[in-house]
Scaffold this motif. Structure first.
Motif, PDB file in Angstrom:
ATOM      1  N   VAL A 172      51.213  40.125  37.769  1.00 41.79           N
ATOM      2  CA  VAL A 172      50.147  39.925  36.773  1.00 41.79           C
ATOM      3  C   VAL A 172      48.800  39.783  37.479  1.00 41.79           C
ATOM      4  O   VAL A 172      48.657  39.069  38.464  1.00 41.79           O
ATOM      5  N   ILE A 173      47.793  40.526  36.956  1.00 45.26           N
ATOM      6  CA  ILE A 173      46.422  40.448  37.489  1.00 45.26           C
ATOM      7  C   ILE A 173      45.512  40.053  36.327  1.00 45.26           C
ATOM      8  O   ILE A 173      45.596  40.647  35.243  1.00 45.26           O
ATOM      9  N   LEU A 174      44.665  39.047  36.522  1.00 47.79           N
ATOM     10  CA  LEU A 174      43.715  38.642  35.486  1.00 47.79           C
ATOM     11  C   LEU A 174      42.351  39.242  35.799  1.00 47.79           C
ATOM     12  O   LEU A 174      41.884  39.185  36.932  1.00 47.79           O
ATOM     13  N   LYS A 175      41.713  39.828  34.771  1.00 48.81           N
ATOM     14  CA  LYS A 175      40.400  40.439  34.961  1.00 48.81           C
ATOM     15  C   LYS A 175      39.361  39.649  34.176  1.00 48.81           C
ATOM     16  O   LYS A 175      39.387  39.623  32.942  1.00 48.81           O
ATOM     17  N   SER A 176      38.452  38.983  34.916  1.00 52.30           N
ATOM     18  CA  SER A 176      37.394  38.197  34.276  1.00 52.30           C
ATOM     19  C   SER A 176      36.145  39.051  34.117  1.00 52.30           C
ATOM     20  O   SER A 176      35.906  39.953  34.919  1.00 52.30           O
ATOM     21  N   PRO A 177      35.311  38.732  33.089  1.00 49.58           N
ATOM     22  CA  PRO A 177      34.102  39.543  32.857  1.00 49.58           C
ATOM     23  C   PRO A 177      33.005  39.244  33.878  1.00 49.58           C
ATOM     24  O   PRO A 177      32.001  38.615  33.578  1.00 49.58           O
ATOM     25  N   ASP A 178      33.213  39.699  35.117  1.00 50.61           N
ATOM     26  CA  ASP A 178      32.304  39.424  36.225  1.00 50.61           C
ATOM     27  C   ASP A 178      31.782  40.764  36.753  1.00 50.61           C
ATOM     28  O   ASP A 178      32.568  41.641  37.115  1.00 50.61           O
ATOM     29  N   ASP A 179      30.454  40.911  36.782  1.00 47.39           N
ATOM     30  CA  ASP A 179      29.852  42.179  37.244  1.00 47.39           C
ATOM     31  C   ASP A 179      30.196  42.491  38.693  1.00 47.39           C
ATOM     32  O   ASP A 179      30.183  43.649  39.112  1.00 47.39           O
ATOM     33  N   ASN A 180      30.456  41.449  39.494  1.00 51.49           N
ATOM     34  CA  ASN A 180      30.703  41.663  40.928  1.00 51.49           C
ATOM     35  C   ASN A 180      32.180  41.922  41.249  1.00 51.49           C
ATOM     36  O   ASN A 180      32.524  42.214  42.385  1.00 51.49           O
ATOM     37  N   ALA A 181      33.054  41.804  40.232  1.00 54.22           N
ATOM     38  CA  ALA A 181      34.484  42.080  40.452  1.00 54.22           C
ATOM     39  C   ALA A 181      34.709  43.591  40.491  1.00 54.22           C
ATOM     40  O   ALA A 181      33.806  44.374  40.192  1.00 54.22           O
ATOM     41  N   VAL A 184      41.268  39.092  30.574  1.00 53.50           N
ATOM     42  CA  VAL A 184      42.261  40.045  30.073  1.00 53.50           C
ATOM     43  C   VAL A 184      43.369  40.198  31.119  1.00 53.50           C
ATOM     44  O   VAL A 184      43.114  40.149  32.325  1.00 53.50           O
ATOM     45  N   GLU A 185      44.608  40.340  30.604  1.00 50.98           N
ATOM     46  CA  GLU A 185      45.763  40.406  31.504  1.00 50.98           C
ATOM     47  C   GLU A 185      46.137  41.857  31.809  1.00 50.98           C
ATOM     48  O   GLU A 185      46.168  42.692  30.922  1.00 50.98           O
ATOM     49  N   GLY A 186      46.402  42.108  33.081  1.00 53.46           N
ATOM     50  CA  GLY A 186      46.892  43.427  33.476  1.00 53.46           C
ATOM     51  C   GLY A 186      47.999  43.253  34.493  1.00 53.46           C
ATOM     52  O   GLY A 186      48.412  42.129  34.789  1.00 53.46           O
ATOM     53  N   LYS A 187      48.503  44.367  35.018  1.00 49.12           N
ATOM     54  CA  LYS A 187      49.515  44.219  36.068  1.00 49.12           C
ATOM     55  C   LYS A 187      49.294  45.249  37.167  1.00 49.12           C
ATOM     56  O   LYS A 187      48.707  46.311  36.928  1.00 49.12           O
ATOM     57  N   ASP A 188      49.775  44.906  38.333  1.00 50.38           N
ATOM     58  CA  ASP A 188      49.678  45.791  39.485  1.00 50.38           C
ATOM     59  C   ASP A 188      50.653  46.951  39.269  1.00 50.38           C
ATOM     60  O   ASP A 188      51.844  46.730  39.043  1.00 50.38           O
ATOM     61  N   PRO A 189      50.153  48.227  39.306  1.00 52.20           N
ATOM     62  CA  PRO A 189      51.059  49.366  39.031  1.00 52.20           C
ATOM     63  C   PRO A 189      52.230  49.473  40.002  1.00 52.20           C
ATOM     64  O   PRO A 189      53.278  50.013  39.657  1.00 52.20           O
ATOM     65  N   LYS A 190      52.075  48.940  41.233  1.00 51.62           N
ATOM     66  CA  LYS A 190      53.162  49.064  42.220  1.00 51.62           C
ATOM     67  C   LYS A 190      54.147  47.903  42.127  1.00 51.62           C
ATOM     68  O   LYS A 190      55.354  48.092  42.088  1.00 51.62           O
ATOM     69  N   THR A 191      53.612  46.671  42.078  1.00 49.23           N
ATOM     70  CA  THR A 191      54.507  45.502  42.159  1.00 49.23           C
ATOM     71  C   THR A 191      54.836  44.902  40.791  1.00 49.23           C
ATOM     72  O   THR A 191      55.772  44.120  40.657  1.00 49.23           O
ATOM     73  N   GLY A 192      54.028  45.245  39.771  1.00 49.38           N
ATOM     74  CA  GLY A 192      54.252  44.648  38.439  1.00 49.38           C
ATOM     75  C   GLY A 192      53.699  43.231  38.342  1.00 49.38           C
ATOM     76  O   GLY A 192      53.849  42.565  37.322  1.00 49.38           O
ATOM     77  N   SER A 211      31.158  35.401  23.041  1.00 50.93           N
ATOM     78  CA  SER A 211      30.658  36.411  23.979  1.00 50.93           C
ATOM     79  C   SER A 211      31.846  36.769  24.877  1.00 50.93           C
ATOM     80  O   SER A 211      32.871  36.075  24.851  1.00 50.93           O
ATOM     81  N   PRO A 212      31.747  37.826  25.692  1.00 50.04           N
ATOM     82  CA  PRO A 212      32.888  38.183  26.569  1.00 50.04           C
ATOM     83  C   PRO A 212      33.336  37.047  27.493  1.00 50.04           C
ATOM     84  O   PRO A 212      34.498  36.992  27.885  1.00 50.04           O
ATOM     85  N   ILE A 213      32.419  36.110  27.836  1.00 51.04           N
ATOM     86  CA  ILE A 213      32.836  35.030  28.747  1.00 51.04           C
ATOM     87  C   ILE A 213      33.501  33.868  28.007  1.00 51.04           C
ATOM     88  O   ILE A 213      34.005  32.944  28.620  1.00 51.04           O
ATOM     89  N   ASP A 214      33.501  33.924  26.664  1.00 53.45           N
ATOM     90  CA  ASP A 214      34.143  32.845  25.895  1.00 53.45           C
ATOM     91  C   ASP A 214      35.622  33.099  25.646  1.00 53.45           C
ATOM     92  O   ASP A 214      36.323  32.249  25.107  1.00 53.45           O
ATOM     93  N   ILE A 215      36.070  34.299  25.965  1.00 51.46           N
ATOM     94  CA  ILE A 215      37.477  34.611  25.695  1.00 51.46           C
ATOM     95  C   ILE A 215      38.259  34.591  27.010  1.00 51.46           C
ATOM     96  O   ILE A 215      37.678  34.766  28.077  1.00 51.46           O
ATOM     97  N   PRO A 216      39.579  34.373  26.956  1.00 50.62           N
ATOM     98  CA  PRO A 216      40.358  34.309  28.202  1.00 50.62           C
ATOM     99  C   PRO A 216      40.283  35.641  28.961  1.00 50.62           C
ATOM    100  O   PRO A 216      40.095  36.696  28.346  1.00 50.62           O
TER     101      PRO A 216
END
Length: 700
Positions: A307-316, A297-305, A290-295
């Motif tokens: 690393v930002i992690l995005k977890s499958p959380d409805d409240n995020a 997803v990795e992203g990055k801040d467009p200004k600073t570069g 399910s979406p919560i079983d996978i790590p």
């Protein structure tokens, strides 16, 4: 509004395989058994729901990945009291020309079902999609399909999976009967014979294993247990002490091992004969993540570069990746997206971090292939579509403007084939430009460019079928009549040694002059590295503001090579010296100087022409083997090996793409219509001297 299904009951899966392994038939059965369709569609008679484009129905192949949402309650053999699962299913194309469709689908999926033909086993595109799934670390299940076909050989297929793809494939089922006598499967977990009765196999009947199959079932169960118990210490102890291992214990250990990429479960049956698909649906719910079983997803801040992690959380905060853009005849531009975090409601605004623009979400659609259902809200883990986004394309990130993020982009292969195209009438000119723009917005491996010298339009893609379908879509969907030239190979140029060059661009006219002076060094790089620009200017001999102009000039010069005008690639360009004039220097002067210096340096660096070389697999009856090999050799083919496969010979070789035009037709005439072939891009290789001369003359 709250979510209808808990996120742990979501399964975002894709069905991937070689062409003709039966992916779409498997998808059609899934839709039938989950109640999305009440009539079974078939690819061979052009009624498949998932193949909704006219071109797909005519040719019996999948061209574009279709997305659909369906729901499943595991069958009687499942744990009692389980709630329904929501399955977001993407049926992907099998033909190598549409590999981008597979790639972009795998990027947003959590799990995959890999389908194999029960006669042919692992085929070239099976290996390609498997490698793509490895690259995106997608847990998967195998389904050996078409075991009702004449010549089907279950043992052969499982051996090809072990030998060519993974030694970690574990059989959870074995077929009962073969070819037209296929009656059902033995489930090795519950050690029962499972039959599928009723007009469409909708009644799952569980019986004792037939006496003549007991020994085979015991042998395969033992092999399965040997593999599974090594994944769990408690299970290993029970196994050594010969204690009974329960179904629940086995399902738990299989699920954990699948999520950790330790094993790949193998199921079997025949989608066409309605055997095994309900058990495949059970396995999708029981073993794939399910979406919560996978790590996260990795992203990055467009200004600073950062690393930002995005977890499958409805409240995020909201983040999603647009993975497909399609032109819909009724609603205009459809943008498919996967929600990685947060939630999205209609009427809200999102930020596209690729363009920096805000987009309004007017409508959200849940897709059922070409049908659609309007919803007000989507949550983390959902796959949905929206209408009317103006500047959002494949690979763009949509997110909350207060917390911007750029999710990892999808990298697509470069086109290897181009053709010239021109409208039949003046009236078609504008319509053609609009159609080509829409098609290139949809398909990241389709490129359009104008030849400035001749005024002609060139379109480039992944192969003849790819371009053929796109031209056909132009005629049908956009009503554009166009004349098409012969296919042309996408040659490239590169260099083989280091060289340096100086360029001074000085122009004096009335008033302010122009002055740009650079020294460049060029060096060869490994294949696939593109163009690397390095700035080694020290002490301000060229002011910082002119460096980007030099880089731009270099990159523009690389688009037209020094031998035959093909793009230059795989080189490192270093700007290491130069000078400037206080008054006369300008960006344009440095851009021109950079462009001229690059061309001079490349001419000194022993430039060569590269051509795409294809992996080719040819399947022919034995009596045509000699003639087929002779024909491939005459096409500059390098034969790598020949294999036996169920009464036919399989030839594996590498052949330059330029020699493969019209090959399917000549193979048919050579083998009385009984041979077939597949090919996929392998690498770029230096063109022999005689061929290089022909290419230069052809372009002159």
């Amino acid at each position: 509004m709250s979510r209808e299904y808990p996120i742990e009951k979501y399964r975002n899966i894709g069905i991937i395989a070689h062409i003709d392994a039966g992916k779409t038939t498997v998808s059609e059965r899934i839709l039938f058994y989950t109640g999305i369709s009440h009539k079974i569609g078939e690819t061979h008679d052009g009624t498949a729901i998932m193949d909704w484009m006219e071109q797909e129905r005519e040719r019996g192949i999948t061209v574009t990945s279709a997305a659909t949402t369906c729901f499943w309650t595991p069958t009687k053999r499942a744990v009692p009291g389980k709630k329904e699962f929501r399955i977001n299913l993407i049926d992907t194309p099998g033909h190598i020309d549409f590999t981008a469709e597979v790639q972009r689908s795998l990027r947003v999926l959590d799990g995959a079902v890999v389908v194999f033909d029960g006669v042919a086993g692992v085929e070239p595109q099976s290996e390609t999609v498997w490698r793509q799934a490895d690259k995106f670390m997608v847990p998967r299940i195998c389904f050996i399909n078409k075991l009702d076909r004449t010549g089907a050989d279950f043992n052969f297929v499982i051996n090809t999976i072990w030998n060519k793809l993974t030694p970690n494939a574990v059989l959870l089922q074995v077929p009962v009967g073969s070819e037209s006598g296929l009656r059902g499967v033995i489930d090795l977990i519950i050690m029962k014979f499972v039959k599928f009765e009723g007009d469409h196999g909708e009644n799952v009947v569980i019986e004792d294993i037939p006496s003549d199959m007991k020994d085979v079932a015991e042998e395969w169960r033992e092999k399965m247990l040997e593999k599974l118990v090594t994944e769990d210490d408690k299970l290993f102890e029970k196994y050594l002490e010969k204690q009974e291992i329960t179904r629940e214990e086995l399902i738990t250990v299989i699920r954990k091992a699948v999520l950790d990429y330790k094993i790949v479960p193998v199921l079997c049956g025949s989608a066409l004969k309605n055997i095994g698909v309900q058990l495949l649906l059970d396995a999708i719910c029981e073993y794939l993540p399910s979406p919560i079983d996978i790590p996260p997803v990795e992203g990055k801040d467009p200004k600073t570069g950062e690393v930002i992690l995005k977890s499958p959380d409805d409240n995020a905060s909201f983040s999603a990746l647009a993975f497909k853009v399609a032109t819909d005849p009724y609603v205009g531009t459809l943008t498919y997206f996967r929600v990685y975090s947060g939630q999205l409601t209609t009427g809200s605004y999102v930020l596209n971090t690729a363009t920096g623009e805000k987009e309004r979400i007017a409508r959200i659609l849940r897709m059922h292939s070409a049908e659609r259902e309007e919803v007000k809200e989507v949550f983390a883990g959902d796959i949905a579509a929206t209408v009317g986004l103006k500047n959002t394309f494949t690979g763009h990130t949509l997110c909350d403007e207060k917390e911007p993020v750029i999710l990892e982009e999808i990298v697509f292969p470069e086109p290897v084939l181009s053709i010239r195209i021109e409208p039949k009438t003046k009236a078609d000119q504008e319509k053609m430009s609009m159609a080509l723009k829409k098609l290139s917005d949809e398909d990241p491996t389709f490129r359009v460019k104008s030849d400035q010298e001749t005024g002609e339009t060139l379109i480039a893609g992944m192969g003849e079928l790819h371009l053929d379908i796109l031209v056909d879509r132009m005629k049908r969907e956009f009503k554009v009549d166009a004349q098409v030239g012969k296919p042309q190979v996408a040659y490239r140029e590169t260099i083989t040694q280091m060289a340096e060059a100086e360029s001074k661009y000085i122009k004096q006219s009335g008033g302010r002059g122009q002055y740009g002076h650079v020294w460049l060094r060029v060096e060869p790089q490994k294949e696939g590295s593109g163009i690397e620009f390095v700035n080694e200017i020290k002490g301000g001999v060229i002011p910082k503001e002119y460096i980007p102009a030099v880089e731009k000039g270099v990159k523009e010069a690389c688009s037209k090579g020094v031998l035959a005008g093909y793009p230059i690639s795989d080189i490192k360009v270093t700007l290491y010296d130069g000078s400037f004039h206080e008054v006369d220097s300008s960006e344009i002067a440095f851009k021109i100087a950079g462009s001229l210096a690059l061309q001079d340096a490349c001419k000194k660096a022993n430039p060569i022409i590269l051509e795409p070389v294809m992996n080719v697999e040819v399947v022919v009856p034995e009596e045509f083997l000699g003639d087929t090999i002779g024909d491939l050799s005459s096409r500059r083919g390098k034969i790598e090996k020949t294999e036996d496969r169920m009464g036919v010979k399989v030839i594996k070789c590498k052949v330059p793409l330029s020699e493969m035009f019209g090959y399917v037709t000549s193979l048919r005439s050579l083998t009385e219509g009984r041979g077939n072939s597949t090919m996929e891009f392998s690498y770029y290789s230096e063109v022999p001297y005689s061929v290089a001369q022909e290419i230069k003359e052809g372009r002159a």
